[in-house]
Scaffold this motif. Structure first.
Motif, PDB file in Angstrom:
ATOM      1  N   MET A  57       0.864  -1.287  -0.025  1.00 11.41           N
ATOM      2  CA  MET A  57       0.136   0.043   0.043  1.00 11.41           C
ATOM      3  C   MET A  57       0.935   1.391   0.002  1.00 11.41           C
ATOM      4  O   MET A  57       0.603   2.440  -0.481  1.00 11.41           O
ATOM      5  N   ASN A  60       1.767   1.872  -3.550  1.00 11.00           N
ATOM      6  CA  ASN A  60       0.538   2.401  -4.148  1.00 11.00           C
ATOM      7  C   ASN A  60       0.516   3.997  -3.944  1.00 11.00           C
ATOM      8  O   ASN A  60       0.340   4.700  -4.700  1.00 11.00           O
ATOM      9  N   HIS A  61       0.569   4.240  -2.625  1.00 10.53           N
ATOM     10  CA  HIS A  61       0.358   5.697  -2.013  1.00 10.53           C
ATOM     11  C   HIS A  61       1.386   6.696  -2.847  1.00 10.53           C
ATOM     12  O   HIS A  61       1.063   7.501  -3.486  1.00 10.53           O
ATOM     13  N   CYS A 101      -5.262   5.009   0.423  1.00  8.57           N
ATOM     14  CA  CYS A 101      -3.990   4.219   0.464  1.00  8.57           C
ATOM     15  C   CYS A 101      -3.511   4.712   1.715  1.00  8.57           C
ATOM     16  O   CYS A 101      -3.101   3.884   2.778  1.00  8.57           O
ATOM     17  N   ARG A 104      -5.283   3.299   4.658  1.00  8.48           N
ATOM     18  CA  ARG A 104      -5.223   1.730   4.875  1.00  8.48           C
ATOM     19  C   ARG A 104      -3.808   1.529   5.576  1.00  8.48           C
ATOM     20  O   ARG A 104      -3.842   0.698   6.499  1.00  8.48           O
ATOM     21  N   SER A 167      -7.962  -4.096   1.757  1.00  6.23           N
ATOM     22  CA  SER A 167      -7.078  -3.664   0.832  1.00  6.23           C
ATOM     23  C   SER A 167      -7.211  -4.194  -0.546  1.00  6.23           C
ATOM     24  O   SER A 167      -7.039  -3.282  -1.487  1.00  6.23           O
ATOM     25  N   LEU A 171      -7.585  -1.532  -3.972  1.00 12.39           N
ATOM     26  CA  LEU A 171      -6.890  -1.687  -5.133  1.00 12.39           C
ATOM     27  C   LEU A 171      -7.629  -2.188  -6.459  1.00 12.39           C
ATOM     28  O   LEU A 171      -7.401  -1.616  -7.469  1.00 12.39           O
TER      29      LEU A 171
END
Length: 215
Positions: A57, A60-61, A101, A104, A167, A171
């Protein structure tokens, strides 16, 4: 009929500075949509699973930080008003992903990457440079970048623990949105980048993912 407001170069620079702060400061971005994770149940994750998911994560952030910077840089230098508006709209939609993101990551007891300011600056420069070359190149860069993001999301979805529905929901929604952004950029006249260029972009993306997984 409403008239469109025209901003001066100074106005736009101040807006870019505001966008940068809202992207980089914790919990500064306000999502327009609630996180898809809200309706999903909590899951029991082992310490190693939670650490791994937090790393994914975090990647992705940081990817969303880069996307924000890319779009803002392109919006600053785009020639056509419709292209500028398209970039600004896409950046607004990416705020949702950024906030989801971060939420999480915090739930998992971890932190966002300390390298985000560096990646923001690099991505902003790339976006602004692409916009200066041509709007077609700029839109093509968006499409190619979003394609790379989709590939990473597919890989991460395969790596998530089966029980981590929160999560996964985030996504999956991000994957859907990013694919739309890619298609929209090409439909707007974006250049389809050749395979060697995309390969080079994938190498750069690997540097980002390797460094931000832990840092």
């Amino acid at each position: 009929m409403t008239s469109q407001r025209h901003y001066s170069p100074v106005d736009r620079l101040l807006m870019q500075a505001d966008s940068a702060l809202r992207t980089l400061l914790p919990f500064s971005g306000q999502p327009g949509r609630p996180s898809p994770a809200v309706i999903k149940p909590d899951a029991e994750l082992s310490e190693s699973e939670a650490r791994h998911v937090a790393g994914l994560m975090r990647i992705n952030h940081t990817g969303e930080v880069c996307a924000q910077a890319l779009y803002q840089g392109q919006a600053l230098t785009a020639r056509l008003p419709r292209v500028r508006e398209s970039m600004e709209k896409a950046a607004d939609e990416e705020v949702d992903h950024l906030a989801w993101c971060e939420q999480r990551i915090r739930q998992l007891g971890s932190h966002t990457s300390v390298l985000n300011p560096l990646f923001y600056g690099l991505s902003f420069g790339i976006g602004a440079s692409a916009g200066l070359i041509s709007d077609r190149i700029s839109l093509g860069f968006v499409a190619a970048t979003e394609d790379q993001v989709c590939k990473h999301l597919d890989e991460h979805l395969q790596q998530l623990p089966t029980q981590d529905e929160k999560s996964r929901a985030i996504l999956e929604q991000m994957r859907e949105d990013e694919a739309k952004h890619s298609t929209s950029a090409l439909d707007a006249g974006g250049l389809r980048f050749p395979a060697p260029v995309k390969f080079g972009m994938s190498l750069v993306a690997k540097v980002m993912t390797k460094t931000t997984y832990r840092i």
